[in-house]
Design a protein around this motif. Structure first.
Motif, PDB file in Angstrom:
ATOM      1  N   ASN A  28       0.843  -1.197   0.000  1.00 17.12           N
ATOM      2  CA  ASN A  28       0.000   0.000   0.000  1.00 17.12           C
ATOM      3  C   ASN A  28       0.878   1.247   0.000  1.00 17.12           C
ATOM      4  N   PHE A  29       0.260   2.371  -0.304  1.00 18.48           N
ATOM      5  CA  PHE A  29       0.939   3.655  -0.243  1.00 18.48           C
ATOM      6  C   PHE A  29       0.063   4.640   0.521  1.00 18.48           C
ATOM      7  N   ILE A  30       0.679   5.412   1.366  1.00 15.86           N
ATOM      8  CA  ILE A  30      -0.007   6.553   1.960  1.00 15.86           C
ATOM      9  C   ILE A  30       0.525   7.796   1.250  1.00 15.86           C
ATOM     10  N   VAL A  31      -0.406   8.610   0.748  1.00 20.93           N
ATOM     11  CA  VAL A  31      -0.054   9.743  -0.109  1.00 20.93           C
ATOM     12  C   VAL A  31      -0.487  11.030   0.570  1.00 20.93           C
ATOM     13  N   GLU A  32       0.415  11.996   0.607  1.00 25.75           N
ATOM     14  CA  GLU A  32       0.118  13.317   1.154  1.00 25.75           C
ATOM     15  C   GLU A  32      -0.159  14.261  -0.010  1.00 25.75           C
ATOM     16  N   LEU A  33      -1.328  14.909   0.024  1.00 25.41           N
ATOM     17  CA  LEU A  33      -1.783  15.720  -1.110  1.00 25.41           C
ATOM     18  C   LEU A  33      -1.943  17.186  -0.720  1.00 25.41           C
ATOM     19  N   ASP A  34      -1.905  18.043  -1.728  1.00 27.33           N
ATOM     20  CA  ASP A  34      -2.167  19.465  -1.546  1.00 27.33           C
ATOM     21  C   ASP A  34      -3.097  19.917  -2.660  1.00 27.33           C
ATOM     22  N   GLY A  35      -4.099  20.731  -2.323  1.00 26.99           N
ATOM     23  CA  GLY A  35      -5.047  21.229  -3.308  1.00 26.99           C
ATOM     24  C   GLY A  35      -6.433  20.655  -3.104  1.00 26.99           C
ATOM     25  N   ALA A  95     -12.186  17.999  -7.689  1.00 23.81           N
ATOM     26  CA  ALA A  95     -13.306  18.528  -8.477  1.00 23.81           C
ATOM     27  C   ALA A  95     -14.525  18.841  -7.621  1.00 23.81           C
ATOM     28  N   PHE A  96     -14.666  18.195  -6.457  1.00 26.75           N
ATOM     29  CA  PHE A  96     -15.808  18.422  -5.573  1.00 26.75           C
ATOM     30  C   PHE A  96     -15.498  19.419  -4.470  1.00 26.75           C
ATOM     31  N   GLY A  97     -14.309  19.992  -4.540  1.00 31.41           N
ATOM     32  CA  GLY A  97     -13.925  20.963  -3.528  1.00 31.41           C
ATOM     33  C   GLY A  97     -13.391  20.342  -2.254  1.00 31.41           C
ATOM     34  N   ARG A  98     -13.109  19.050  -2.287  1.00 28.13           N
ATOM     35  CA  ARG A  98     -12.593  18.380  -1.088  1.00 28.13           C
ATOM     36  C   ARG A  98     -11.106  18.671  -0.928  1.00 28.13           C
ATOM     37  N   GLU A  99     -10.698  18.817   0.312  1.00 31.84           N
ATOM     38  CA  GLU A  99      -9.304  19.115   0.619  1.00 31.84           C
ATOM     39  C   GLU A  99      -8.914  18.322   1.878  1.00 31.84           C
ATOM     40  N   THR A 100      -8.742  17.027   1.693  1.00 33.99           N
ATOM     41  CA  THR A 100      -8.449  16.175   2.848  1.00 33.99           C
ATOM     42  C   THR A 100      -6.961  16.056   3.117  1.00 33.99           C
ATOM     43  N   GLY A 101      -6.169  16.156   2.062  1.00 32.84           N
ATOM     44  CA  GLY A 101      -4.728  16.124   2.245  1.00 32.84           C
ATOM     45  C   GLY A 101      -4.116  14.746   2.341  1.00 32.84           C
ATOM     46  N   MET A 102      -4.942  13.684   2.211  1.00 37.17           N
ATOM     47  CA  MET A 102      -4.373  12.355   2.390  1.00 37.17           C
ATOM     48  C   MET A 102      -5.159  11.327   1.590  1.00 37.17           C
ATOM     49  N   ALA A 103      -4.442  10.304   1.102  1.00 36.51           N
ATOM     50  CA  ALA A 103      -5.088   9.222   0.360  1.00 36.51           C
ATOM     51  C   ALA A 103      -4.295   7.932   0.565  1.00 36.51           C
ATOM     52  N   ILE A 104      -4.961   6.818   0.250  1.00 37.04           N
ATOM     53  CA  ILE A 104      -4.343   5.501   0.326  1.00 37.04           C
ATOM     54  C   ILE A 104      -4.422   4.853  -1.053  1.00 37.04           C
ATOM     55  N   ILE A 105      -3.320   4.238  -1.482  1.00 38.01           N
ATOM     56  CA  ILE A 105      -3.312   3.483  -2.738  1.00 38.01           C
ATOM     57  C   ILE A 105      -3.002   2.023  -2.416  1.00 38.01           C
ATOM     58  N   PRO A 106      -3.982   1.140  -2.440  1.00 38.42           N
ATOM     59  CA  PRO A 106      -3.675  -0.292  -2.303  1.00 38.42           C
ATOM     60  C   PRO A 106      -3.226  -0.846  -3.654  1.00 38.42           C
ATOM     61  N   ALA A 107      -2.134  -1.561  -3.681  1.00 38.94           N
ATOM     62  CA  ALA A 107      -1.646  -2.174  -4.923  1.00 38.94           C
ATOM     63  C   ALA A 107      -2.339  -3.522  -5.104  1.00 38.94           C
ATOM     64  N   CYS A 160       4.752  10.266  -1.208  1.00 36.28           N
ATOM     65  CA  CYS A 160       4.132   8.966  -1.477  1.00 36.28           C
ATOM     66  C   CYS A 160       5.027   7.905  -0.831  1.00 36.28           C
ATOM     67  N   TYR A 161       4.463   7.141   0.113  1.00 38.76           N
ATOM     68  CA  TYR A 161       5.284   6.255   0.934  1.00 38.76           C
ATOM     69  C   TYR A 161       4.636   4.869   1.028  1.00 38.76           C
ATOM     70  N   GLN A 162       5.427   3.859   0.727  1.00 42.39           N
ATOM     71  CA  GLN A 162       4.889   2.502   0.756  1.00 42.39           C
ATOM     72  C   GLN A 162       4.847   1.960   2.180  1.00 42.39           C
ATOM     73  N   PHE A 163       3.862   1.105   2.428  1.00 43.68           N
ATOM     74  CA  PHE A 163       3.775   0.422   3.715  1.00 43.68           C
ATOM     75  C   PHE A 163       3.054  -0.902   3.522  1.00 43.68           C
ATOM     76  N   ARG A 164       3.184  -1.758   4.509  1.00 42.04           N
ATOM     77  CA  ARG A 164       2.539  -3.062   4.479  1.00 42.04           C
ATOM     78  C   ARG A 164       2.117  -3.437   5.888  1.00 42.04           C
ATOM     79  N   LEU A 165       0.942  -4.015   5.998  1.00 36.80           N
ATOM     80  CA  LEU A 165       0.385  -4.408   7.289  1.00 36.80           C
ATOM     81  C   LEU A 165       0.380  -5.929   7.391  1.00 36.80           C
ATOM     82  N   THR A 166       0.832  -6.440   8.530  1.00 36.90           N
ATOM     83  CA  THR A 166       0.754  -7.878   8.806  1.00 36.90           C
ATOM     84  C   THR A 166      -0.342  -8.108   9.828  1.00 36.90           C
TER      85      THR A 166
END
Length: 713
Positions: A185-192, A195-207, A252-258
């Protein structure tokens, strides 16, 4: 040959009573006399990692050992660490004879594992990767990509990766996702704003699991030649902003959960074991979190955010310098055109006297027992025995236990063929074999569809025995043939694990095997057997009796010697019996691959006990017990280790090898392990291991290599 005790006799005299035959002069419950089970297990994994630094191994095999360490540690956390955490959570802490409470064990595991994981990645980055690069195998970093490679990767990303990946922005409508066990997985830090006006600043990308974790770059964009690989994590990182159009990716930083992957079945409440197990398998991927692996450049506040999401502590975070999913590198170890960096291929030996045509194999077994040692000798005769029986019109019935077989099993194919030919085929499938449960459910259904009778053993007791029984009509007689082994009916493992196979038609021994199958498939009191020792009835008692007999001889001034070769030693009553035998003067040599809770070399207690661990090309898996027995040497092979679960909570068998020539052969093979000075480690009284080296002018001895040269072709 001493006969095995009956189940009735075992019930009349407890195992503890056998050990306590005379007043104790030693406090055998002293915690200082025992090594903690989990820490001993961890120590074995460290010995595996040490092989990555052994330049006597080919380069890609050193990489393989490093990856095996990762795989072993995954299971260690999924099962052993998870179990300790559960004990604490449910206030059911169990303190073993070593005296360490689970909380203290977990702290020591964390300390040692953090050290070893850092060491592992140092070996990978500073030793193996540079050495592989010199040999033409490149693991390319993003900073090293050429323009042509960047262009190819961009095309690959949009064609192969982006259509499958589903990034998840975190906001009140998108809570933190439930991430599966051991997924990249990746935890991503966002800025901006989106399209819906959301500004959460964070997302997860599961591979997704369907994506390869290692991508091979085509030769035409690698002008320096060789084989070039790029990690999927690098590709996703390179194009993270393409997954969040119009926004800025700050990191963008990879991580893995056991997660806890141990299955929990309340046996008393199970009406249909297969159905209950299927339900448990669905939840395995989402058990309680036990470990977080995250890249070491991930900002502390982000990794602490992850810890909070998973309910983990600082000690359960492992910061790493490299890919979090190293086990995906195994395919590289078998890469073509790099044979010089791999172990030299070998052809397993085919013993003299065994026919190469399967239709004559039963005739050979009828003349005398056949002993095979895998992988040095071929597993083919075992498969041939079953194939022959499936086609033989005189064969009436086939019975077999299956614990691990593999997804494409020739053994299962032969059983299916036998059932379709109208033979009585009965298969005891252990569907609770850890991490093979789903595969075993599938093969059970396949066997049932072919007309075989399939049972799942005994509720509460895993069937771990390795047994095959062939019932054949020969004239007016019914003759039984059997295979008894120390390892599973798994053709691939038979090339990687050391195991013994005995092919026999001994009437008493095959009758015993028949009785074991009756107990597994039917109901009734435990039946008296003549030669087998079998758990949970007579195995522990029978071994302790033999240990005690050796001790009595030593007390009388006679030569007394015991050799034990197993995977693990944890059972307290067995350890106590060995301590007492050592005190009586018995010379005890033990080859214990992994866990050993016994402390050798303690003056007045275990100074006559030596414990060695062999870590080499093949996984040591044979279970053998040798007793000098006043010169009338006894050898027994078993499916069981000296563990509580094997001796008390599993169906196991231990069979004698009675042919004098075979007894001498096994003793010599055991002695080759005891004399090994290149792949052997000595267990010291403090619980640490010291690698053996040839002393001055001493010849190098490698037991596995010796067996390869003497038994294989």
């Amino acid at each position: 040959m001493q006969q095995a005790s009956s189940a009735g006799e075992a019930a009349g005299t407890s195992v503890e009573a056998i050990v306590e035959q005379k007043p104790l002069l030693t406090d055998y419950n002293n915690p200082e006399y025992y090594i903690n089970r989990e820490l001993s297990h961890l120590n074995f994994n460290i010995r595996v990692l040490d092989q990555a630094l052994n330049d006597e191994h080919p380069l890609l095999e050193r990489l393989r050992f490093l990856l095996i360490f990762s795989s072993n540690m995954d299971e260690f956390f999924e099962i052993r660490v998870a179990g300790l955490k559960q004990q604490i959570e449910f206030a059911r802490e169990q303190v073993g004879l070593d005296g360490m409470p689970p909380s203290e064990v977990l702290k020591e595991i964390s300390r040692l594992t953090h050290q070893q994981v850092e060491r592992q990645y140092n070996i990978l980055n500073e030793v193996l990767f540079p050495a592989l690069r010199e040999q033409g195998i490149h693991f390319v970093r993003r900073s090293e990509l050429t323009d042509a490679q960047r262009s190819w990767i961009r095309t690959y990303f949009f064609q192969e990766v982006m259509p499958i990946v589903s990034p998840i922005g975190l906001d009140p409508a998108h809570p933190f996702p439930r991430l599966a066990n051991k997924i990249l997985n990746f935890i991503v830090e966002l800025d901006g704003k989106d399209a819906f006006g959301r500004e959460t600043g964070m997302a997860i990308i599961p591979a997704p699991r369907s994506l390869p974790r290692l991508v091979r770059l085509p030769p035409h964009i690698c002008p320096d030649g060789g084989d070039h690989f790029l990690f999927l994590s690098s590709i996703i990182h390179q194009h993270a902003e393409d997954l969040f159009p119009g926004m800025i990716v700050k990191g963008c930083y990879q991580f893995r959960l056991t997660r806890n992957s141990d299955l929990s079945l309340e046996d008393d409440d199970v009406e249909d074991l297969a159905t209950a197990l299927q339900g448990e398998l669905l939840s395995r991927r989402y058990g309680d979190a036990v470990r977080l692996e995250v890249v070491d450049n991930c900002p502390r506040y982000l990794s602490e955010f992850l810890l909070n999401q998973f309910g983990l502590t600082e000690d359960e975070r492992y910061e790493i310098n490299g890919p979090v999913n190293l086990t995906r590198l195994f395919d590289v170890c078998d890469i073509e055109n790099h044979e010089e960096k791999q172990f030299t291929p070998f052809t397993p030996g085919y013993p003299k006297g065994l026919p190469t045509k399967s239709d004559r194999l039963l005739d050979t077994i009828a003349k005398g027992d056949v002993l095979l040692m895998h992988p040095f000798q071929s597993f083919t005769p075992v498969v041939d025995l079953l194939r022959q029986s499936a086609k033989d019109p005189q064969v009436l019935a086939i019975k077999q236990t299956l614990y691990r077989t593999g997804s494409r099993s020739q053994m299962v194919d032969a059983l299916v063929e036998a059932a379709r030919h109208g033979k009585e085929v009965t298969v005891v499938v252990e569907i609770r074999a850890r991490f093979d449960e789903e595969e075993n459910l599938k093969l059970a259904r396949r066997l049932q569809e072919a007309g075989a009778i399939v049972v799942y053993g005994v509720v509460g007791y895993k069937t771990h025995s390795k047994l095959m029984l062939i019932v054949r009509r020969e004239g007016r007689k019914i003759v039984r043939y059997a295979h008894l082994g120390t390892g599973n009916y798994h053709a691939k493992n038979a090339r990687l694990y050391t195991d013994y196979s005995l092919l026999t038609c001994d009437p008493d021994l095959t009758s015993d095997v028949h009785k074991v199958f009756q107990q597994l498939t039917g109901m009734g009191k435990a039946m008296r057997v003549k030669k087998l020792l079998h758990a949970p009835f007579t195995l522990k008692k029978g071994l302790i009796e033999r240990i005690n007999h050796e001790a009595e001889r030593a007390k009388n001034g006679e030569k007394a010697h015991i050799i034990i070769k197993v995977n693990s030693v944890t059972e307290p009553v067995m350890i106590k019996a060995l301590y007492k035998a050592s005190q009586a003067g018995v010379k005890i040599d033990m080859v214990v691959r992994g866990i050993c809770c016994l402390r050798p070399g303690i003056v007045g207690l275990s100074e006559n006990i030596r414990v060695f661990s062999i870590v080499g090309r093949f996984l040591e898996h044979t279970r053998v017990f040798y007793f000098y027995n006043g010169g009338d040497e006894q050898v027994l092979c078993a499916s069981a280790d000296l563990m509580i679960r094997n001796l008390d909570k599993r169906v196991e068998t231990c069979f004698p090898v009675e042919n004098p020539k075979l007894v001498i052969r096994i003793r010599r093979e055991l002695e080759s392990y005891l004399s090994d000075n290149t792949r052997s480690w000595t267990l010291l009284p403090d619980g640490t291991y010291d690698r053996k080296h040839p002393v001055r002018n001493q010849k190098e001895r490698n037991a596995q290599q010796f067996l390869l040269e003497t038994l294989s072709n």
